[in-house]
Motif scaffolding. Structure first.
Motif, PDB file in Angstrom:
ATOM      1  N   HIS A  46       0.728  -1.144   0.087  1.00 40.18           N
ATOM      2  CA  HIS A  46       0.081  -0.035  -0.087  1.00 40.18           C
ATOM      3  C   HIS A  46       0.737   1.213  -0.061  1.00 40.18           C
ATOM      4  CE1 HIS A  46      -4.107  -1.670   1.052  1.00 40.18           C
ATOM      5  NE2 HIS A  46      -3.248  -2.735   0.950  1.00 40.18           N
ATOM      6  N   GLY A  47       0.403   2.244  -0.671  1.00 40.64           N
ATOM      7  CA  GLY A  47       1.014   3.621  -0.609  1.00 40.64           C
ATOM      8  C   GLY A  47       2.216   3.771  -1.335  1.00 40.64           C
ATOM      9  N   PRO A  48       2.827   4.892  -1.450  1.00 45.59           N
ATOM     10  CA  PRO A  48       3.898   5.090  -2.220  1.00 45.59           C
ATOM     11  C   PRO A  48       5.255   4.583  -1.657  1.00 45.59           C
ATOM     12  CG  PRO A  48       3.515   7.142  -1.037  1.00 45.59           C
ATOM     13  CD  PRO A  48       2.435   6.322  -0.755  1.00 45.59           C
ATOM     14  N   ASP A  49       5.203   4.039  -0.432  1.00 42.73           N
ATOM     15  CA  ASP A  49       6.290   3.450  -0.097  1.00 42.73           C
ATOM     16  C   ASP A  49       6.086   1.895  -0.195  1.00 42.73           C
ATOM     17  OD1 ASP A  49       7.420   5.685   0.740  1.00 42.73           O
ATOM     18  OD2 ASP A  49       6.615   5.636   2.787  1.00 42.73           O
ATOM     19  N   GLY A  50       5.021   1.398  -0.469  1.00 39.38           N
ATOM     20  CA  GLY A  50       4.801  -0.213  -0.667  1.00 39.38           C
ATOM     21  C   GLY A  50       4.899  -0.808   0.767  1.00 39.38           C
ATOM     22  N   VAL A  51       4.215  -0.370   1.728  1.00 42.15           N
ATOM     23  CA  VAL A  51       3.961  -0.854   2.980  1.00 42.15           C
ATOM     24  C   VAL A  51       3.252  -2.009   2.922  1.00 42.15           C
ATOM     25  CG1 VAL A  51       3.262  -0.490   5.304  1.00 42.15           C
ATOM     26  CG2 VAL A  51       4.416   1.004   4.010  1.00 42.15           C
ATOM     27  N   TRP A  52       3.457  -3.304   3.466  1.00 41.69           N
ATOM     28  CA  TRP A  52       2.742  -4.375   3.236  1.00 41.69           C
ATOM     29  C   TRP A  52       1.652  -4.131   4.408  1.00 41.69           C
ATOM     30  CZ3 TRP A  52       3.164  -7.812  -0.345  1.00 41.69           C
ATOM     31  CH2 TRP A  52       4.087  -8.012  -1.122  1.00 41.69           C
ATOM     32  N   LYS A  53       0.330  -4.886   3.930  1.00 40.14           N
ATOM     33  CA  LYS A  53      -0.937  -4.601   4.891  1.00 40.14           C
ATOM     34  C   LYS A  53      -1.470  -6.062   4.513  1.00 40.14           C
ATOM     35  CE  LYS A  53      -0.414  -0.161   6.341  1.00 40.14           C
ATOM     36  NZ  LYS A  53      -0.601   0.152   7.683  1.00 40.14           N
ATOM     37  N   ILE A  54      -2.013  -6.588   5.776  1.00 42.02           N
ATOM     38  CA  ILE A  54      -3.033  -7.741   5.869  1.00 42.02           C
ATOM     39  C   ILE A  54      -4.285  -7.290   5.085  1.00 42.02           C
ATOM     40  CG2 ILE A  54      -3.838  -9.448   7.278  1.00 42.02           C
ATOM     41  CD1 ILE A  54      -1.495  -8.751   9.559  1.00 42.02           C
ATOM     42  N   GLU A  55      -4.449  -8.247   4.005  1.00 38.41           N
ATOM     43  CA  GLU A  55      -5.844  -8.024   3.392  1.00 38.41           C
ATOM     44  C   GLU A  55      -6.648  -9.134   4.149  1.00 38.41           C
ATOM     45  OE1 GLU A  55      -6.759  -6.020   1.002  1.00 38.41           O
ATOM     46  OE2 GLU A  55      -4.750  -5.009   0.668  1.00 38.41           O
ATOM     47  N   GLN A  56      -6.342 -10.198   4.375  1.00 36.09           N
ATOM     48  CA  GLN A  56      -7.199 -11.183   5.069  1.00 36.09           C
ATOM     49  C   GLN A  56      -6.380 -12.094   5.787  1.00 36.09           C
ATOM     50  OE1 GLN A  56     -10.370 -13.317   2.874  1.00 36.09           O
ATOM     51  NE2 GLN A  56      -9.288 -15.259   3.010  1.00 36.09           N
ATOM     52  N   TYR A  57      -6.917 -12.402   6.960  1.00 35.18           N
ATOM     53  CA  TYR A  57      -6.202 -13.455   7.993  1.00 35.18           C
ATOM     54  C   TYR A  57      -7.168 -14.296   8.328  1.00 35.18           C
ATOM     55  CZ  TYR A  57      -2.904 -15.109  11.328  1.00 35.18           C
ATOM     56  OH  TYR A  57      -1.979 -15.964  12.033  1.00 35.18           O
ATOM     57  N   VAL A  58      -6.840 -15.559   8.393  1.00 35.95           N
ATOM     58  CA  VAL A  58      -7.861 -16.439   8.745  1.00 35.95           C
ATOM     59  C   VAL A  58      -7.091 -17.395   9.786  1.00 35.95           C
ATOM     60  CG1 VAL A  58      -8.981 -18.771   7.983  1.00 35.95           C
ATOM     61  CG2 VAL A  58      -8.617 -16.814   6.203  1.00 35.95           C
ATOM     62  N   LEU A  59      -7.749 -17.454  10.834  1.00 38.05           N
ATOM     63  CA  LEU A  59      -7.431 -18.200  12.016  1.00 38.05           C
ATOM     64  C   LEU A  59      -8.108 -19.640  12.315  1.00 38.05           C
ATOM     65  CD1 LEU A  59      -5.404 -18.453  14.480  1.00 38.05           C
ATOM     66  CD2 LEU A  59      -7.214 -17.228  15.888  1.00 38.05           C
ATOM     67  N   SER A  60      -7.222 -20.615  12.207  1.00 38.73           N
ATOM     68  CA  SER A  60      -8.214 -21.909  12.395  1.00 38.73           C
ATOM     69  C   SER A  60      -7.383 -22.779  13.188  1.00 38.73           C
ATOM     70  CB  SER A  60      -8.367 -22.565  10.892  1.00 38.73           C
ATOM     71  OG  SER A  60      -7.228 -22.758  10.357  1.00 38.73           O
ATOM     72  N   PHE A  61      -8.311 -23.627  13.750  1.00 32.89           N
ATOM     73  CA  PHE A  61      -7.579 -24.667  14.729  1.00 32.89           C
ATOM     74  C   PHE A  61      -7.005 -25.920  13.775  1.00 32.89           C
ATOM     75  CE2 PHE A  61     -11.085 -23.059  17.588  1.00 32.89           C
ATOM     76  CZ  PHE A  61     -10.271 -22.845  18.610  1.00 32.89           C
ATOM     77  N   ALA A  62      -5.756 -26.228  14.285  1.00 29.93           N
ATOM     78  CA  ALA A  62      -5.125 -27.352  13.406  1.00 29.93           C
ATOM     79  C   ALA A  62      -5.571 -28.770  13.987  1.00 29.93           C
ATOM     80  CB  ALA A  62      -3.641 -27.446  13.620  1.00 29.93           C
ATOM     81  N   VAL A  63      -6.634 -29.420  13.452  1.00 31.97           N
ATOM     82  CA  VAL A  63      -7.074 -30.600  14.133  1.00 31.97           C
ATOM     83  C   VAL A  63      -6.459 -31.704  13.507  1.00 31.97           C
ATOM     84  CG1 VAL A  63      -9.161 -31.947  14.639  1.00 31.97           C
ATOM     85  CG2 VAL A  63      -9.425 -29.441  14.512  1.00 31.97           C
ATOM     86  N   PRO A  64      -5.613 -32.618  14.437  1.00 32.59           N
ATOM     87  CA  PRO A  64      -5.166 -33.718  13.880  1.00 32.59           C
ATOM     88  C   PRO A  64      -6.132 -34.721  13.172  1.00 32.59           C
ATOM     89  CG  PRO A  64      -4.355 -33.602  16.115  1.00 32.59           C
ATOM     90  CD  PRO A  64      -5.498 -32.279  15.601  1.00 32.59           C
ATOM     91  N   ASN A  65      -5.838 -35.222  12.218  1.00 32.93           N
ATOM     92  CA  ASN A  65      -6.737 -36.189  11.341  1.00 32.93           C
ATOM     93  C   ASN A  65      -7.339 -37.223  12.252  1.00 32.93           C
ATOM     94  OD1 ASN A  65      -6.483 -34.811   8.980  1.00 32.93           O
ATOM     95  ND2 ASN A  65      -4.786 -35.922   8.246  1.00 32.93           N
ATOM     96  N   ASP A  66      -6.296 -37.862  13.003  1.00 32.40           N
ATOM     97  CA  ASP A  66      -7.103 -39.083  13.906  1.00 32.40           C
ATOM     98  C   ASP A  66      -7.897 -38.630  14.893  1.00 32.40           C
ATOM     99  OD1 ASP A  66      -5.048 -37.874  15.104  1.00 32.40           O
ATOM    100  OD2 ASP A  66      -4.360 -39.631  16.189  1.00 32.40           O
ATOM    101  N   LYS A  67      -8.199 -37.069  15.141  1.00 31.43           N
ATOM    102  CA  LYS A  67      -9.266 -36.792  15.962  1.00 31.43           C
ATOM    103  C   LYS A  67     -10.270 -35.986  15.385  1.00 31.43           C
ATOM    104  CE  LYS A  67      -5.517 -36.175  19.945  1.00 31.43           C
ATOM    105  NZ  LYS A  67      -5.263 -37.388  19.928  1.00 31.43           N
ATOM    106  N   ALA A  68     -10.218 -35.880  14.206  1.00 30.63           N
ATOM    107  CA  ALA A  68     -11.286 -35.214  13.366  1.00 30.63           C
ATOM    108  C   ALA A  68     -12.752 -35.705  13.494  1.00 30.63           C
ATOM    109  CB  ALA A  68     -11.040 -35.051  11.923  1.00 30.63           C
ATOM    110  N   ARG A  69     -13.009 -37.010  13.577  1.00 31.90           N
ATOM    111  CA  ARG A  69     -14.352 -37.260  13.831  1.00 31.90           C
ATOM    112  C   ARG A  69     -14.650 -37.137  15.152  1.00 31.90           C
ATOM    113  NH1 ARG A  69     -16.335 -40.543   9.555  1.00 31.90           N
ATOM    114  NH2 ARG A  69     -14.498 -41.769   8.430  1.00 31.90           N
ATOM    115  N   ALA A  70     -13.843 -36.938  16.178  1.00 31.40           N
ATOM    116  CA  ALA A  70     -14.323 -36.842  17.615  1.00 31.40           C
ATOM    117  C   ALA A  70     -14.744 -35.148  17.575  1.00 31.40           C
ATOM    118  CB  ALA A  70     -13.302 -36.979  18.517  1.00 31.40           C
ATOM    119  N   VAL A  71     -13.918 -34.476  16.949  1.00 31.34           N
ATOM    120  CA  VAL A  71     -14.079 -32.993  17.035  1.00 31.34           C
ATOM    121  C   VAL A  71     -15.497 -32.455  16.070  1.00 31.34           C
ATOM    122  CG1 VAL A  71     -13.473 -30.723  16.134  1.00 31.34           C
ATOM    123  CG2 VAL A  71     -11.650 -32.489  17.365  1.00 31.34           C
ATOM    124  N   VAL A  72     -15.639 -33.181  15.009  1.00 32.94           N
ATOM    125  CA  VAL A  72     -16.697 -32.934  14.358  1.00 32.94           C
ATOM    126  C   VAL A  72     -18.192 -33.279  15.147  1.00 32.94           C
ATOM    127  CG1 VAL A  72     -18.113 -33.605  12.123  1.00 32.94           C
ATOM    128  CG2 VAL A  72     -15.439 -32.883  11.919  1.00 32.94           C
TER     129      VAL A  72
END
Length: 170
Positions: free
Chosen positions: A136-162
Motif C-alpha cells: 500500500h501507498g508510495p512506500d509499498g508498505v505491506w498490509k494484511i488483506e485477509q487473515y484466517v485463524l483456524s484450529f489445527a485438528v489432527p486427522n485422527d481426532k477429526a471425527r471426534a471434533v466434528v
C-alpha cells in the motif's frame, strides 16, 4: 504496424529470444523478492507482537482499510470495522492474545504475498494462520488483506471434533 512494434520491443530486450536470462538479473530479482518477503513477514510479526501487548493502534495498523478477519468460529467473518469493535474492548482492558509463530511459509509475487503459519497458543495449542498481504501507498508498505485463524485438528481426532461440533447443546 504490429510487426514494427514487436521488432522494436525485441531490439530493446537485453536478452535474445531463447537465450538464458542474465545471471545478474536473476540475482537482483531474487534479492528483491527476499526483501519483499522480509517486509511482509515483518508485518505479520508486528501484528502478533501488538496483539500480545494489547496494543490496538499498532495491531490494526497492520491491516488494510478493507481487510477481513476470519476467526475460528463460523460466525467470525469480520470486516476491519467489525473486528475492531470486537477486539478494542479487550485491548482497552490490557487483554491481548498471544499466538507464537512456529513455522511460516510466505510467497511473494509483485505486490501480493500469501502465507500460512503454524502458531502456538497457551490455551488452544497448535493453530494455523493463513492469508494475503498487499503493498500500500508510495512506500509499498505491506498490509494484511485477509487473515484466517483456524484450529489445527489432527486427522485422527477429526471425527471426534466434528461429533462435538454437531452435537446438540443441552
Amino acid at each position: 504496424m504490429i510487426l514494427a512494434l514487436l521488432a522494436a520491443l525485441a531490439l530493446q530486450s537485453s536478452t535474445p529470444p531463447g537465450a538464458p536470462p542474465d545471471p545478474a538479473s536473476v540475482q537482483a530479482d531474487s534479492a528483491a523478492r527476499g526483501r519483499a518477503a522480509h517486509g511482509a513477514a515483518a508485518t505479520l510479526d508486528r501484528m502478533h507482537a501488538a496483539a500480545s501487548r494489547a496494543d490496538g493502534a499498532v495491531y490494526f495498523d497492520q491491516f488494510a482499510p478493507d481487510a477481513r478477519f476470519i476467526g475460528t468460529d463460523n460466525t467470525e467473518r469480520w470486516g476491519l470495522a467489525q473486528f475492531r469493535a470486537y477486539a478494542e474492548p479487550f485491548f482497552a482492558q490490557g487483554k491481548g492474545w498471544t499466538y507464537r509463530p512456529r513455522q511460516r511459509s510466505l510467497t511473494v509475487s509483485d505486490d501480493l504475498a500469501w502465507f500460512d503459519e503454524l502458531l502456538d497458543n497457551d490455551a488452544y495449542g497448535a493453530l494455523r494462520g493463513s492469508g494475503v498481504l498487499s503493498r500500500h501507498g508510495p512506500d509499498g508498505v505491506w498490509k494484511i488483506e485477509q487473515y484466517v485463524l483456524s484450529f489445527a485438528v489432527p486427522n485422527d481426532k477429526a471425527r471426534a471434533v466434528v461429533g462435538l461440533i454437531a452435537a446438540p447443546i443441552p
